[in-house]
Design an enzyme around this catalytic site. Structure first.
Site, PDB file in Angstrom:
ATOM      1  N   ARG A 132       3.843 -24.592 -21.510  1.00  0.00           N
ATOM      2  CA  ARG A 132       4.509 -25.534 -22.531  1.00  0.00           C
ATOM      3  C   ARG A 132       4.537 -25.775 -23.721  1.00  0.00           C
ATOM      4  O   ARG A 132       2.870 -24.850 -24.073  1.00  0.00           O
ATOM      5  CB  ARG A 132       4.080 -26.372 -21.928  1.00  0.00           C
ATOM      6  CG  ARG A 132       4.326 -28.030 -23.354  1.00  0.00           C
ATOM      7  CD  ARG A 132       3.769 -29.137 -22.809  1.00  0.00           C
ATOM      8  NE  ARG A 132       3.321 -29.664 -22.841  1.00  0.00           N
ATOM      9  CZ  ARG A 132       2.744 -30.960 -22.348  1.00  0.00           C
ATOM     10  NH1 ARG A 132       3.572 -32.283 -22.538  1.00  0.00           N
ATOM     11  NH2 ARG A 132       1.529 -31.523 -22.473  1.00  0.00           N
ATOM     12  N   ASP A 139      -4.871 -37.133 -22.348  1.00  0.00           N
ATOM     13  CA  ASP A 139      -5.079 -35.935 -23.447  1.00  0.00           C
ATOM     14  C   ASP A 139      -4.227 -36.249 -24.654  1.00  0.00           C
ATOM     15  O   ASP A 139      -4.683 -37.710 -24.562  1.00  0.00           O
ATOM     16  CB  ASP A 139      -4.161 -34.568 -22.936  1.00  0.00           C
ATOM     17  CG  ASP A 139      -2.611 -35.883 -22.436  1.00  0.00           C
ATOM     18  OD1 ASP A 139      -2.651 -36.572 -23.032  1.00  0.00           O
ATOM     19  OD2 ASP A 139      -1.631 -34.915 -22.192  1.00  0.00           O
TER      20      ASP A 139
END
Length: 551
Positions: free
Chosen positions: A183, A464
């Protein structure tokens, strides 16, 4: 203070590069030297990066400007909707163009940052895919970005190992590791340690170029390929930009069109109205869309931040059976399966507990969440910890059976999902306990982030950037719209500042004075205060936060 002023406030001059790496007159590496970087920054890799910057760099500010223009219209009262000018694409009969065999079964994926131990553990977990993350779970210091590319290069070659200093435990790859997907960073994030024509380049372009160049040949030789997750898209025009990047690289390296494969996260409210169009623009390269649920909740708040009738309640009340999130999940499945693409479910952010009793409660929560996704027709799901992989795998095994996915579930019997459902207000309380929890979560996450750690266990959840964004934007929106808590207290800047001071003390008590004093909690509290009491919503906390990262 505007969002741009907040970012500028924390900006600092960059160190000179302590290196003799090859650079051109236009491409310059200005980051400090990282051990082993010469294996990454060779002539071929830098030549590719320079070519990509020359071809595609100038378009990125235009794409970001279009985001701002759309947001301004929404701020002025317009609501997001499906695009009338692309109706023919939504109504047309077409499909994506091919899916590699090793991407047809993605029933459980694990995600995490690109540190060496994490990569080994994730690739060895009982999952089908590991998404190595340069975005929301990584605080992108130059050292971590470069070391992450080195680590992935070693993993692809099977040469990766790690020995823990404190225990001496040795980690190596198993025989049959999970499929690797990288990613890259979103278009809004720059890599300030690499400049092209004197300007910082898009972080995602850097991540893509380095990972592709160093790994495509070995991946293809193993029967896999260069696979990517693309985050934070807000429109099909941005998807078109990525399609052009992929086509450019495939042609440059004499690869068959469609060799590069991607999965796009649908984690912004604008993008949910353009899923068909995103799939269409990327139809040669795309294989799936993913419900990035936490960022999607954040984007719902951010996109509708001026709409007082769509203020969300406590974060804990916004679950996947909430009407607007249920509609989002079902529409993604229906859209993907109509086009032959996989529909990936969202993240289970819970992490295993220390006691058997607590762990059973956690596993039951994960089980309920994953059963809902599998029952809806998702082809796979995300977990944040290897300890949850078996639970998720068992559930999706039950639904998928001997097959590889659930592409046969078309949801054609569903009534059309309209814009009103995707924008539906969410019921629930705004509690003082919820606000204080938001403060403690965001405070601890921001502190960890500016210390260089983007993936942090806090109160039993693997937090996160997305979950921290929800925490701080919820409070910002409550302040802006003068909402009251369930106990009658009006949410004001003064109330927030008072609670922030009190919760700073609570965090010190929880962590201990030694950890607190060695950390950067006061600096984190200062940034948290500024972005939460700013009259203009700061788009991403990682933008001013990036300027506080150690180089």
């Amino acid at each position: 203070m505007t969002a741009e002023q907040l970012v500028a406030k924390y900006a600092k001059s960059q160190p000179s590069a302590d290196t003799e790496l090859p650079t051109s007159a236009e491409l310059a590496l200005i980051g400090p030297k990282v051990p082993g970087q010469e294996t990454i920054f060779n002539d071929g890799a830098l030549s590719l990066l320079a070519a990509l910057c020359e071809e595609f760099n100038e378009e990125v500010p235009e794409l970001l400007s279009k985001r701002k223009q759309k947001q301004q219209r929404i701020d002025n009262g317009e609501l997001p909707d499906f695009l009338p000018e692309t109706r023919a694409i939504r109504d047309g009969e077409w499909s994506i163009r091919g899916m590699p065999e090793d991407l047809t079964d993605r029933r459980v994926e694990i995600t995490g940052p690109v540190d060496r131990k994490m990569i080994i553990n994730a690739l060895n977990a009982n999952v089908k895919v590991f998404m190595a993350d340069f975005e929301d779970s990584l605080a992108p210091s130059w050292e971590k970005v470069v070391q992450g590319q080195i680590n992935l290069r070693d993993a692809v070659r099977g040469d990766i190992s790690f020995t823990a200093e404190n225990t001496g435990k040795h980690y190596t790859l198993d025989e049959d590791p999970a499929v690797l997907i990288c990613r890259v960073r979103g278009l809004h994030l720059k890599e300030k340690h690499v400049e092209f024509k004197g300007e910082a380049i898009p972080g995602g372009l850097f991540d893509f170029a380095m990972y592709f160049y160093h790994n495509y040949h070995q991946l293809l030789a193993k029967g896999s390929g260069p696979y990517f997750y693309i985050p934070k898209l807000e429109s099909h025009v941005e998807a078109r930009w990525w399609a052009k990047v992929f086509a450019f690289v495939e042609e440059r390296f004499c690869l068959k069109p469609g060799t590069i494969k991607c999965t796009c996260l649908i984690e912004t409210l604008p993008a949910v109205f353009e899923m068909d169009e995103i799939l269409y623009e990327l139809r040669s390269n795309i294989v799936a869309l993913n419900c990035g649920r936490w960022d999607y909740i954040f984007s719902y708040i951010k996109t509708l931040n001026k709409h007082a009738d769509r203020v969300l309640p406590d974060r804990q009340a916004v679950t996947m059976d909430t009407p607007f999130l249920s509609a989002y999940s079902r529409l993604l499945i229906k859209t993907c399966h109509k086009r032959g693409a996989l529909a990936m479910g969202g993240m289970a952010a819970l992490i295993p507990a220390k006691t058997a009793e607590e762990n059973e409660i956690i596993l039951q929560k994960v089980k309920g969440d994953k059963e809902l996704e599998a029952r809806n027709g998702h082809d796979g799901t995300w977990v944040a910890h290897p300890g949850l992989a078996d639970t998720a795998m068992t559930i999706f095994n039950d639904y998928i059976g001997t097959g590889t996915n659930q592409l046969h579930i078309t949801r054609d019997v569903d009534a059309p999902i309209l814009a009103d459902e995707l924008l539906a207000p969410c019921a629930g309380e705004r509690t003082e306990a919820g606000m204080r929890l938001n403060i403690r979560i965001a405070l601890q996450y921001i502190e960890a982030w500016i210390q260089g750690n983007g993936c942090v266990p806090i109160y039993g959840l693997m937090e996160d950037a997305a979950t921290a964004e929800i925490s701080r934007t919820s409070i910002w929106q409550w302040i802006q719209h003068e909402k009251s808590l369930s106990n009658g207290k009006l949410v004001t800047k003064a109330l927030f500042k008072s609670m922030l001071s009190e919760e700073l003390g609570t965090v010190e008590q929880e962590l201990g004075s030694e950890r607190f004093n060695q950390g950067k909690f006061n600096q984190a509290a200062g940034l948290f205060d500024e972005i939460t009491t700013s009259d203009e919503l700061v788009d991403f906390l990682t933008l001013p936060g990036y300027e506080l990262l150690t180089a």
